[in-house]
Motif scaffolding. Structure first.
Motif, short mmCIF file in Angstrom:
data_model
loop_
_atom_site.label_atom_id
_atom_site.label_comp_id
_atom_site.label_asym_id
_atom_site.label_seq_id
_atom_site.Cartn_x
_atom_site.Cartn_y
_atom_site.Cartn_z
N VAL A 244 0.86 -1.18 0.00
CA VAL A 244 0.00 0.00 0.00
C VAL A 244 0.90 1.23 0.00
N ALA A 247 -3.27 6.50 -0.32
CA ALA A 247 -4.71 6.33 -0.25
C ALA A 247 -5.22 5.75 -1.57
N ASP A 248 -5.85 4.57 -1.48
CA ASP A 248 -6.44 3.91 -2.65
C ASP A 248 -5.42 3.59 -3.73
N THR A 258 -5.17 1.15 -8.70
CA THR A 258 -6.09 1.93 -7.88
C THR A 258 -7.17 1.01 -7.31
N THR A 259 -7.34 1.06 -6.01
CA THR A 259 -8.39 0.27 -5.35
C THR A 259 -8.56 0.78 -3.93
N ALA A 260 -9.65 0.42 -3.29
CA ALA A 260 -9.87 0.84 -1.91
C ALA A 260 -8.85 0.18 -1.00
N THR A 261 -8.23 0.96 -0.13
CA THR A 261 -7.21 0.43 0.79
C THR A 261 -7.62 0.64 2.25
N VAL A 262 -8.89 0.86 2.50
CA VAL A 262 -9.36 1.05 3.87
C VAL A 262 -8.95 -0.14 4.73
N PRO A 333 -11.26 -1.36 -10.12
CA PRO A 333 -10.85 -1.20 -8.71
C PRO A 333 -11.67 -2.05 -7.75
N GLU A 334 -12.98 -2.18 -8.04
CA GLU A 334 -13.84 -2.94 -7.13
C GLU A 334 -13.63 -4.44 -7.23
#
Length: 343
Positions: A244, A247-248, A258-262, A333-334
């Protein structure tokens, strides 16, 4: 009726693989499939429940009663083996009635129950036939009827479809599931065929080296595997090490994605999972996570193609219905799942 393995451990005397620290439950009426590589402990687990093996440690509870050292005949479990083990000199009806004979049921009652059981598996009128005159699928149904005829407390299926050719398996999956649902019986189904497990089971347990890696619904297991090992075993998967980097944003050998990194701090090591069917072949030029590549393997599978696309930094597996040339892919990304780093 419910089954619970509580901290079960078993090792074969010669040092072969067994199982270790297994905690696993089968609910009333549930079909639980167990999958894993060869030597993972699948059949060992079934044999422990059946009573053919005695655990070194732990308890096996059936409706709250510990049966870990109870003899096989007193457990009241129906078993269908990989080899159906029908008596060749007995008719189908006599094979089905045999467990009732061992339990002292009278001849007339045995015959009636056997005929009823055969009808339930779609073999009404086949009772007079010998096993040699039955197809593989019909023999499998006789074995299933025999396992259910005495109203067992649970049903154990040890790779029951492996002896059938591919053309029969899909139909027999539906048949087993129909009979199991009608009986409303807790069932342990051991199989090496992931498609069988995912299509039939309420939940699937994954074993490796005798340990339970994950147990979940088929969809959750496929879409949200808990580890690299599960993701790599269940279905086809693109798996890359990643970091990571913002952010994202995740950096991988095939590029920055690019993807969600929460839930993952910058600098965290992750495993990036992308299923081949989620990769977009020949995407629009402005698609996110666009990557150019070259086909190095093209497998025609009828309804789809399975491609290996060489890209800078590695390979991407792609499943697509497109028939034209593919010179680029995009990874939505999803469609990206971030798993804990390492293996």
């Amino acid at each position: 009726m419910s089954v619970h393995f509580e901290n079960i451990a078993f090792r074969y005397p010669a040092g072969g693989a067994g199982v270790e620290d297994i905690d696993l439950s089968i609910g009333d009426g549930e079909l639980l499939a167990v999958i894993g590589p060869s030597g993972s402990g699948k059949t060992t687990l079934l044999r422990l429940l059946a009573g053919f093996l005695i655990p070194d440690r732990g308890r096996i509870l059936i409706d709250g009663r510990d049966v870990a050292r109870v003899p096989v005949k007193e457990r009241g479990l129906g078993v269908v083996f990989q080899a159906y083990a029908l008596f060749p000199h007995m008719t189908a009806a006599d094979n089905v009635a045999y467990p009732l004979k061992l339990r002292g049921v009278g001849r007339g009652a045995r015959a009636a129950k056997a005929a009823e059981a055969l009808a339930k598996v779609g073999l009404d009128g086949f009772g007079v036939r010998l096993p040699a005159s039955l197809s593989g699928g019909q023999q499998q149904r006789v074995a299933l009827a025999r396992a259910l005829v005495f109203d067992p407390r649970a049903l154990l299926l040890d790779e029951p479809l492996s002896a059938l050719d591919a053309g029969l398996r899909a139909g027999m999956r539906d048949e087993i599931l129909r009979v199991q649902r009608a009986a409303g019986i807790a069932t342990l189904f051991v199989t090496h065929d992931q498609e069988e497990a995912l299509s039939m089971a309420d939940r699937v347990a994954v074993l490796k080296d005798g340990r339970l890696l994950q147990v979940d619904t088929p969809r959750a297991l496929y879409e949200r595997p808990a580890s690299h090992a599960v993701a790599g075993f269940v279905g086809h998967a693109n798996l890359w090490p990643g970091t990571v980097t913002g952010a994202d944003l995740v950096t991988t050998p095939i590029g920055r994605l690019t993807t969600a990194t929460v839930g993952h701090a910058p600098g965290a090591a992750v495993t990036v999972l992308v299923r081949p069917e989620d990769v977009v072949a020949a995407p629009a030029p402005d698609a996110p996570n666009l990557i150019a590549g070259r086909i190095v393997a093209d497998r025609f599978l009828g309804s789809l193609r399975r491609l290996d696309l060489s890209v800078a930094g590695g390979l991407v597996m792609v499943e697509t219905r497109r028939r034209d040339a593919v010179e680029a892919i995009a990874i939505p990304p999803e469609a990206i799942r971030l798993l804990p780093g390492g293996r």
